[in-house]
Design a protein around this motif. Structure first.
Motif, PDB file in Angstrom:
ATOM      1  N   THR A 130       0.830  -1.209   0.000  1.00 49.50           N
ATOM      2  CA  THR A 130       0.000   0.000   0.000  1.00 49.50           C
ATOM      3  C   THR A 130       0.864   1.258   0.000  1.00 49.50           C
ATOM      4  O   THR A 130       0.637   2.190  -0.793  1.00 49.50           O
ATOM      5  N   SER A 184       6.993  -3.006  -3.940  1.00 46.76           N
ATOM      6  CA  SER A 184       5.619  -3.474  -4.123  1.00 46.76           C
ATOM      7  C   SER A 184       5.583  -4.940  -4.523  1.00 46.76           C
ATOM      8  O   SER A 184       4.710  -5.696  -4.079  1.00 46.76           O
ATOM      9  N   GLY A 202      -2.986   1.922  -4.567  1.00 48.96           N
ATOM     10  CA  GLY A 202      -2.746   2.055  -3.132  1.00 48.96           C
ATOM     11  C   GLY A 202      -4.028   1.898  -2.330  1.00 48.96           C
ATOM     12  O   GLY A 202      -4.045   1.222  -1.297  1.00 48.96           O
ATOM     13  N   PHE A 243      -5.164  -1.849  -2.126  1.00 45.42           N
ATOM     14  CA  PHE A 243      -4.413  -2.666  -1.169  1.00 45.42           C
ATOM     15  C   PHE A 243      -4.620  -2.202   0.264  1.00 45.42           C
ATOM     16  O   PHE A 243      -4.456  -2.997   1.196  1.00 45.42           O
ATOM     17  N   ALA A 244      -4.999  -0.946   0.460  1.00 48.05           N
ATOM     18  CA  ALA A 244      -5.342  -0.474   1.803  1.00 48.05           C
ATOM     19  C   ALA A 244      -6.585  -1.195   2.322  1.00 48.05           C
ATOM     20  O   ALA A 244      -6.664  -1.570   3.500  1.00 48.05           O
ATOM     21  N   THR A 298      -5.630  -4.607   3.332  1.00 52.61           N
ATOM     22  CA  THR A 298      -4.856  -4.568   4.580  1.00 52.61           C
ATOM     23  C   THR A 298      -5.781  -4.595   5.795  1.00 52.61           C
ATOM     24  O   THR A 298      -5.527  -5.315   6.771  1.00 52.61           O
TER      25      THR A 298
END
Length: 486
Positions: A363, A386, A449, A452-453, A456
């Motif tokens: 992220t 990444s 980003g 993938f946040a 997460t």
């Protein structure tokens, strides 16, 4: 149960019959260990053979998942599809799988585990043929739906069959073969995609199911399903074949009979009955793990890994994708070895922790790439970070969150609700898988980003879920696990 025998010196030797997971006790400690090991290996050959046969189903499952990644560019160019149309193609297998999953429990309850796998193989074969001869998107979509229907049945029936035939001391290891086979199927699709075009690759997708169909004639039906159906003679014969003809199965036979008798052989279970704690708690754990498995974004990443690598600046993106598939197979193989040693719950917590840390890295790298010039040295470093984070995330997933939810689901659901509850849990898994697959390309186009946040946050929540709610099932029989919820 044991019998007595005197040796040449007149010393008594006790030689008990081998129960599941028990050991011979003969004379010296060394002969005990050697004799028992030989016996366990010999008696487990039948079970291992059965697992290897049904593992062709998850290989088909994995091949279906991996097919879209190496073929995306070629299919779009050949059939003049848009990215959205290809995203629909990629996700339709999940729609078909939802239909297959919700019907899988009832199918497997009425015609057995073997019969269900036979039914699942046929639409898979037809689906691959439809894709290989497709001239427009309609045949692609039809083939993908048929594949998905078969895969939906396979995804429920195979882990249940493996759990029901395995001795308790091997159930985790053998259960992990299900997810290991899925990763092998993905890797095969990636590897063959380097050398053949998308039509030939679709024809090759027929092979696992064409071998599975005749293989099913050489393995016994699940003894627990036979016991539930009241087929006592067939049940004992099946269990004897699985445990070895020199093994005393009386203890296990009685345990299974008691479990089936207490559950009610043909009791009708309705959704309203699932409100009882003995049912809703294991169902909540099973559905929770299978939903969190997909919300982690793993299928979005694996379906479109070639594009992700290309966006990260990797020129040989198909080779990088193959490398990711190989790493996934190796990591899942490690889990297959560990799961009966360290336990399910611990591996889930470790797996989710590794995924959380690695996804934070991915992220951060994607968010920073937006503000850094593409010509700078820092931009290339962020691309490498990444990729490292992505690989670590796949390793973390393979260490626990990949294989273990299917093992847990097949272990904790009581026998009398397994059809209804198991198919519901499997359908929930495929519904979320469809949402992730359908939205992955669109989310990545919106913000890598940000995408993938989201993943997460899910991985972090999975740590808490596993620590609070998931029971440890290592070393316990299915009957012990299921009776603990009463």
């Amino acid at each position: 149960m044991s019998f007595r025998e005197d040796n040449e010196d007149g010393r008594e030797i006790r030689k008990p019959f081998l129960h599941t997971g028990s050991w011979y006790r003969m004379g010296s400690r060394q002969s005990s260990v050697m004799g028992s090991t030989t016996q366990v290996i010999r008696d487990s050959i039948s079970v291992v053979f059965c697992v290897l046969v049904v593992a062709l189903g998850p290989i088909q499952f994995g091949f279906t998942c991996g097919y879209s990644s190496p073929t995306q560019e070629d299919i779009i160019n050949d059939l003049k599809l848009s990215v959205s149309e290809f995203s629909l193609f990629g996700s339709l297998s999940n729609v078909g799988a939802m239909v297959g999953a919700i019907s899988s429990g009832q199918i497997s309850e009425y015609i057995g585990r073997k019969g269900s796998l036979m039914i699942a193989a046929i639409p898979n074969i037809i689906g691959w043929l439809a894709i290989s001869f497709a001239k427009d998107s309609s045949f692609l979509y039809m083939g993908r739906l048929l594949e998905g229907f078969g895969v939906g049945i396979i995804s429920y029936v195979v882990p249940v069959y493996i759990a029901e035939i395995s001795p308790q001391n091997m159930r985790g290891n053998l259960g992990s073969v299900n997810q290991l086979s899925v990763t092998i199927g993905i890797m095969i699709a990636y590897f063959l995609g380097l050398f053949v075009n998308w039509r030939v690759l679709a024809v090759l997708g027929i092979l696992p199911c064409t071998v599975l169909i005749p293989g099913l004639f050489f393995i016994p039906e699940s003894p627990r399903w036979l016991a539930k159906m009241g087929m006592t003679e067939e049940f004992e014969t099946s269990l004897q074949v699985l445990r070895g003809f020199d093994t005393d199965i009386s203890v296990e036979v009685n345990e299974i009979k008691r479990s089936v008798a207490s559950s009610g052989r043909r009791a009708t279970i309705r959704f309203s009955d699932l409100k009882r704690k003995r049912y809703w708690f294991p169902l909540m754990v099973g559905i929770g793990l299978l939903v969190l498995q997909q919300l982690s974004g793993i299928n979005g990443i694996m379906f479109y890994s070639s594009n992700i690598f290309a966006n990260a600046g990797i020129s040989s993106n198909k080779i990088a994708t193959l490398g990711l598939g190989v790493i996934q197979v190796i990591a899942t193989g490690v889990t297959t070895w560990l799961v009966d040693k360290s336990g399910r719950r611990l591996l889930l917590i470790v797996s989710s922790s590794v995924m959380t840390v690695s996804l934070i890295l991915v992220t951060a790298a994607f968010f920073l790439e937006v503000v850094v010039s593409e010509d700078s040295h820092l931009y290339s470093i962020l691309g490498i970070l990444s990729i490292v984070g992505l690989v670590a995330m796949v390793i973390g997933f393979s260490l626990g969150l990949g294989p273990i939810p299917w093992i847990i689901m097949s272990e904790i659901l009581p026998v009398n609700i397994k059809g209804l509850a198991g198919s519901t849990a499997t359908m929930a898994n495929w519904l979320v898988c469809w949402l992730i697959t359908m939205t992955a390309n669109l989310l990545l186009a919106w913000s890598s980003g940000g995408t993938f946040a989201i993943y997460t946050v899910v991985a972090a929540f999975t740590i808490a879920f596993a620590a609070i709610y998931v029971p440890e099932t290592k070393g316990r029989t299915l009957e012990e696990i299921q009776s603990s919820f009463r």
